[in-house]
Write a protein that holds these residues in place. Structure first.
Motif, PDB file in Angstrom:
ATOM      1  N   LYS A   6     -47.024   9.455 -34.404  1.00  0.00           N
ATOM      2  CA  LYS A   6     -45.654   9.152 -34.643  1.00  0.00           C
ATOM      3  C   LYS A   6     -45.360   8.963 -35.309  1.00  0.00           C
ATOM      4  O   LYS A   6     -45.485   7.540 -36.126  1.00  0.00           O
ATOM      5  CB  LYS A   6     -44.912   8.636 -33.031  1.00  0.00           C
ATOM      6  CG  LYS A   6     -44.811   9.143 -31.905  1.00  0.00           C
ATOM      7  CD  LYS A   6     -44.412   8.349 -31.471  1.00  0.00           C
ATOM      8  CE  LYS A   6     -44.056   9.422 -29.510  1.00  0.00           C
ATOM      9  NZ  LYS A   6     -43.487   8.226 -28.574  1.00  0.00           N
TER      10      LYS A   6
ATOM     11  N   ALA B 188     -45.198  19.185 -35.008  1.00  0.00           N
ATOM     12  CA  ALA B 188     -46.929  18.465 -34.460  1.00  0.00           C
ATOM     13  C   ALA B 188     -47.119  19.138 -35.989  1.00  0.00           C
ATOM     14  O   ALA B 188     -47.372  20.085 -36.087  1.00  0.00           O
ATOM     15  CB  ALA B 188     -46.890  19.103 -33.000  1.00  0.00           C
TER      16      ALA B 188
ATOM     17  N   THR C 144     -51.434  19.034 -36.777  1.00  0.00           N
ATOM     18  CA  THR C 144     -52.248  19.302 -35.584  1.00  0.00           C
ATOM     19  C   THR C 144     -53.133  18.989 -37.603  1.00  0.00           C
ATOM     20  O   THR C 144     -53.300  19.717 -38.071  1.00  0.00           O
ATOM     21  CB  THR C 144     -52.782  20.178 -35.381  1.00  0.00           C
ATOM     22  OG1 THR C 144     -51.711  20.766 -34.098  1.00  0.00           O
ATOM     23  CG2 THR C 144     -54.500  20.402 -34.570  1.00  0.00           C
TER      24      THR C 144
ATOM     25  N   LYS D 270     -53.288  15.280 -33.485  1.00  0.00           N
ATOM     26  CA  LYS D 270     -52.435  15.744 -33.634  1.00  0.00           C
ATOM     27  C   LYS D 270     -51.395  14.176 -33.898  1.00  0.00           C
ATOM     28  O   LYS D 270     -51.320  13.414 -33.390  1.00  0.00           O
ATOM     29  CB  LYS D 270     -50.842  16.588 -32.102  1.00  0.00           C
ATOM     30  CG  LYS D 270     -50.400  17.543 -32.172  1.00  0.00           C
ATOM     31  CD  LYS D 270     -49.830  17.563 -31.505  1.00  0.00           C
ATOM     32  CE  LYS D 270     -50.706  18.725 -30.622  1.00  0.00           C
ATOM     33  NZ  LYS D 270     -50.186  19.559 -30.020  1.00  0.00           N
TER      34      LYS D 270
ATOM     35  N   THR E 276     -47.082  13.516 -34.128  1.00  0.00           N
ATOM     36  CA  THR E 276     -45.583  14.113 -34.017  1.00  0.00           C
ATOM     37  C   THR E 276     -45.192  13.922 -35.757  1.00  0.00           C
ATOM     38  O   THR E 276     -44.832  12.076 -35.757  1.00  0.00           O
ATOM     39  CB  THR E 276     -45.249  13.694 -33.181  1.00  0.00           C
ATOM     40  OG1 THR E 276     -45.876  14.053 -32.283  1.00  0.00           O
ATOM     41  CG2 THR E 276     -43.800  14.516 -32.586  1.00  0.00           C
TER      42      THR E 276
END
Length: 229
Positions: free
Chosen positions: A62, A113, A115, A124, A126
């Motif tokens: 994150k 997101a 990737t 991935k 965020t």
């Protein structure tokens, strides 16, 4: 006699073949529990962030971005930097876009997101773009202050720093975020007709010296309290 020798040789070959098969099976079984080679264990992809030290915070997968300064994703495969060879894709380019080199460009507040792919491995991240969430940091300082003594001899309660609906209606202090309900309660219950007096004393005053966001950024708070006399 010659026939028996031939038969013994054939049986010997069979036992030898069985022994080799058993040995091979044991070796394969033991190899299944053997530790992986160092080069195989290191083949793991990790994503890091390169950019401003404050205003950006990566926690696991994150990423919080509170600034519009350049931010770049650094991709490592084992101990190698493969950022230039990896591929990148943003689910919402209108929020945050990503270049072929992993450079993030903030567009507006929101969440997307990103990737990252390399050699069949995908990760991935965020990305949340938002404003700072400031939290007040409280400090205290001892100053030369003034308190008030009632005519009855008791020290009057200090005016409190809090919003009070009653004070907002009845007293000007209420509009400043102050409350003097405790002081007025003393006046209501006191029978002394003598006037109050000012008393010099040491006071511990609390104030907000700065505000801090979880991303590490700070902004100035209130100035340090000064002596009242």
């Amino acid at each position: 006699m010659e026939r028996m020798v031939i038969m013994d040789m054939d049986m010997g070959k069979k036992y030898l073949a069985k022994g080799m098969a058993v040995a091979l099976a044991v070796v394969m079984a033991l190899s299944a529990f053997a530790p992986m080679p160092a080069y195989a264990a290191s083949k793991k992809m990790a994503v890091e962030v390169k950019g401003p030290k404050k205003g950006v915070k990566l926690s696991g997968t994150k990423l919080a971005v509170h600034v519009k300064k350049p931010v770049r994703l650094v991709v490592k495969y084992g101990s190698r930097d493969v950022s230039a060879k990896a591929s990148y894709e943003s689910s919402k380019p209108g929020v945050v876009s990503v270049s072929k080199n992993g450079r993030l460009s903030v567009k507006k507040n929101g969440r997307a997101a990103v990737t990252v792919k390399y050699k069949g491995t995908a990760k991935k991240v965020t990305v949340t773009v938002s404003k700072h969430k400031w939290k007040a940091h409280r400090a205290s300082k001892v100053i030369n202050g003034i308190r008030y003594r009632c005519g009855c001899g008791e020290m009057l309660p200090d005016i409190e720093e809090k919003y009070c609906k009653e004070c907002q209606v009845s007293y000007v202090f209420g509009y400043l975020g102050l409350c003097q309900c405790k002081r007025m309660e003393h006046y209501d219950n006191c029978t002394s007709e003598k006037p109050y007096k000012q008393v010099k004393c040491k006071k511990k005053v609390k104030y907000t010296d700065y505000y801090q966001c979880s991303c590490g950024m700070r902004k100035a708070g209130e100035p340090e309290p000064k002596d009242e006399y």
